[in-house]
Motif scaffolding. Structure first.
Motif, PDB file in Angstrom:
ATOM      1  N   MET A  89       0.842  -1.184   0.000  1.00  0.00           N
ATOM      2  CA  MET A  89       0.000   0.000   0.000  1.00  0.00           C
ATOM      3  C   MET A  89       0.881   1.240   0.000  1.00  0.00           C
ATOM      4  O   MET A  89       2.013   1.190   0.473  1.00  0.00           O
ATOM      5  CB  MET A  89      -0.884   0.021   1.240  1.00  0.00           C
ATOM      6  CG  MET A  89      -2.215  -0.623   1.049  1.00  0.00           C
ATOM      7  SD  MET A  89      -3.288  -0.359   2.460  1.00  0.00           S
ATOM      8  CE  MET A  89      -2.393  -1.169   3.753  1.00  0.00           C
ATOM      9  N   TRP A  90       0.303   2.339  -0.481  1.00  0.00           N
ATOM     10  CA  TRP A  90       1.021   3.601  -0.586  1.00  0.00           C
ATOM     11  C   TRP A  90       0.118   4.707  -0.058  1.00  0.00           C
ATOM     12  O   TRP A  90      -1.077   4.729  -0.343  1.00  0.00           O
ATOM     13  CB  TRP A  90       1.391   3.849  -2.043  1.00  0.00           C
ATOM     14  CG  TRP A  90       2.310   4.996  -2.266  1.00  0.00           C
ATOM     15  CD1 TRP A  90       1.970   6.219  -2.744  1.00  0.00           C
ATOM     16  CD2 TRP A  90       3.711   5.052  -2.034  1.00  0.00           C
ATOM     17  NE1 TRP A  90       3.075   7.032  -2.831  1.00  0.00           N
ATOM     18  CE2 TRP A  90       4.165   6.323  -2.400  1.00  0.00           C
ATOM     19  CE3 TRP A  90       4.629   4.127  -1.543  1.00  0.00           C
ATOM     20  CZ2 TRP A  90       5.492   6.704  -2.298  1.00  0.00           C
ATOM     21  CZ3 TRP A  90       5.951   4.513  -1.445  1.00  0.00           C
ATOM     22  CH2 TRP A  90       6.371   5.785  -1.822  1.00  0.00           C
ATOM     23  N   LEU A  91       0.681   5.622   0.718  1.00  0.00           N
ATOM     24  CA  LEU A  91      -0.050   6.748   1.289  1.00  0.00           C
ATOM     25  C   LEU A  91       0.502   8.036   0.703  1.00  0.00           C
ATOM     26  O   LEU A  91       1.727   8.178   0.593  1.00  0.00           O
ATOM     27  CB  LEU A  91       0.138   6.766   2.817  1.00  0.00           C
ATOM     28  CG  LEU A  91      -0.514   7.932   3.528  1.00  0.00           C
ATOM     29  CD1 LEU A  91      -1.893   7.521   4.013  1.00  0.00           C
ATOM     30  CD2 LEU A  91       0.339   8.371   4.687  1.00  0.00           C
ATOM     31  N   ILE A 121      -5.280  13.399   2.019  1.00  0.00           N
ATOM     32  CA  ILE A 121      -4.563  12.189   2.396  1.00  0.00           C
ATOM     33  C   ILE A 121      -5.252  11.031   1.684  1.00  0.00           C
ATOM     34  O   ILE A 121      -6.476  10.888   1.771  1.00  0.00           O
ATOM     35  CB  ILE A 121      -4.591  11.990   3.922  1.00  0.00           C
ATOM     36  CG1 ILE A 121      -3.947  13.209   4.602  1.00  0.00           C
ATOM     37  CG2 ILE A 121      -3.892  10.686   4.318  1.00  0.00           C
ATOM     38  CD1 ILE A 121      -4.215  13.309   6.073  1.00  0.00           C
ATOM     39  N   ALA A 122      -4.483  10.251   0.956  1.00  0.00           N
ATOM     40  CA  ALA A 122      -5.067   9.142   0.192  1.00  0.00           C
ATOM     41  C   ALA A 122      -4.281   7.870   0.445  1.00  0.00           C
ATOM     42  O   ALA A 122      -3.064   7.903   0.607  1.00  0.00           O
ATOM     43  CB  ALA A 122      -5.071   9.474  -1.298  1.00  0.00           C
ATOM     44  N   VAL A 123      -4.999   6.767   0.481  1.00  0.00           N
ATOM     45  CA  VAL A 123      -4.398   5.448   0.620  1.00  0.00           C
ATOM     46  C   VAL A 123      -4.630   4.721  -0.703  1.00  0.00           C
ATOM     47  O   VAL A 123      -5.771   4.623  -1.180  1.00  0.00           O
ATOM     48  CB  VAL A 123      -5.018   4.664   1.791  1.00  0.00           C
ATOM     49  CG1 VAL A 123      -4.363   3.294   1.926  1.00  0.00           C
ATOM     50  CG2 VAL A 123      -4.898   5.451   3.093  1.00  0.00           C
ATOM     51  N   TRP A 124      -3.544   4.238  -1.293  1.00  0.00           N
ATOM     52  CA  TRP A 124      -3.567   3.600  -2.606  1.00  0.00           C
ATOM     53  C   TRP A 124      -3.153   2.144  -2.503  1.00  0.00           C
ATOM     54  O   TRP A 124      -2.411   1.774  -1.597  1.00  0.00           O
ATOM     55  CB  TRP A 124      -2.586   4.323  -3.542  1.00  0.00           C
ATOM     56  CG  TRP A 124      -2.897   5.761  -3.738  1.00  0.00           C
ATOM     57  CD1 TRP A 124      -2.422   6.812  -3.002  1.00  0.00           C
ATOM     58  CD2 TRP A 124      -3.757   6.325  -4.716  1.00  0.00           C
ATOM     59  NE1 TRP A 124      -2.937   7.989  -3.477  1.00  0.00           N
ATOM     60  CE2 TRP A 124      -3.763   7.719  -4.533  1.00  0.00           C
ATOM     61  CE3 TRP A 124      -4.529   5.783  -5.750  1.00  0.00           C
ATOM     62  CZ2 TRP A 124      -4.507   8.570  -5.332  1.00  0.00           C
ATOM     63  CZ3 TRP A 124      -5.277   6.636  -6.544  1.00  0.00           C
ATOM     64  CH2 TRP A 124      -5.250   8.017  -6.332  1.00  0.00           C
ATOM     65  N   GLU A 125      -3.580   1.344  -3.465  1.00  0.00           N
ATOM     66  CA  GLU A 125      -3.143  -0.054  -3.537  1.00  0.00           C
ATOM     67  C   GLU A 125      -1.629  -0.135  -3.716  1.00  0.00           C
ATOM     68  O   GLU A 125      -0.998  -1.038  -3.180  1.00  0.00           O
ATOM     69  CB  GLU A 125      -3.834  -0.771  -4.696  1.00  0.00           C
ATOM     70  CG  GLU A 125      -5.313  -1.009  -4.485  1.00  0.00           C
ATOM     71  CD  GLU A 125      -5.604  -1.977  -3.358  1.00  0.00           C
ATOM     72  OE1 GLU A 125      -4.797  -2.895  -3.107  1.00  0.00           O
ATOM     73  OE2 GLU A 125      -6.642  -1.805  -2.711  1.00  0.00           O
ATOM     74  N   SER A 126      -1.049   0.816  -4.486  1.00  0.00           N
ATOM     75  CA  SER A 126       0.386   0.789  -4.744  1.00  0.00           C
ATOM     76  C   SER A 126       0.872   2.182  -5.129  1.00  0.00           C
ATOM     77  O   SER A 126       0.068   3.068  -5.453  1.00  0.00           O
ATOM     78  CB  SER A 126       0.709  -0.178  -5.890  1.00  0.00           C
ATOM     79  OG  SER A 126       0.220   0.355  -7.119  1.00  0.00           O
TER      80      SER A 126
END
Length: 93
Positions: free
Chosen positions: A1-3, A43-48
């Motif tokens: 995961m990537w923030l 602020i975002a949380v990404w799969e990658s």
């Protein structure tokens, strides 16, 4: 995961909503809009990291240019980091 934590060159929540739109970008898990004084943070949380990079390059860049002009005052400052651990508390049922 990537923030990612971004400070977009936007001064109102309405303009932020206009830029972000209702579509869900590929790989987005969650997004939070916050305000610190007169600055917004997204602020975002990404799969990658690849998902985040594609969104910033292929989607957000052209949208910002269209909504704010080709060279918006203050390009978005952005920090990205790998998520090492995720904790989501169980919901009491």
């Amino acid at each position: 995961m990537w923030l990612t934590i971004a400070t977009p060159p936007i001064r109102s929540l309405d303009k932020l909503d206009q830029v972000m739109g209702a579509a869900v970008p590929d790989g987005l898990r969650a997004r939070y809009a916050c305000q610190d004084g007169d600055e917004f943070r997204v602020i975002a949380v990404w799969e990658s990291k690849d998902h985040a990079d594609r969104f910033f390059r292929d989607v957000l860049g052209p949208v910002l240019a269209r909504v704010l002009g080709p060279e918006p005052a203050g390009a978005p400052a952005m920090t990205g980091m790998e998520v090492l651990r995720e904790f989501i508390p169980a919901v009491a049922g």
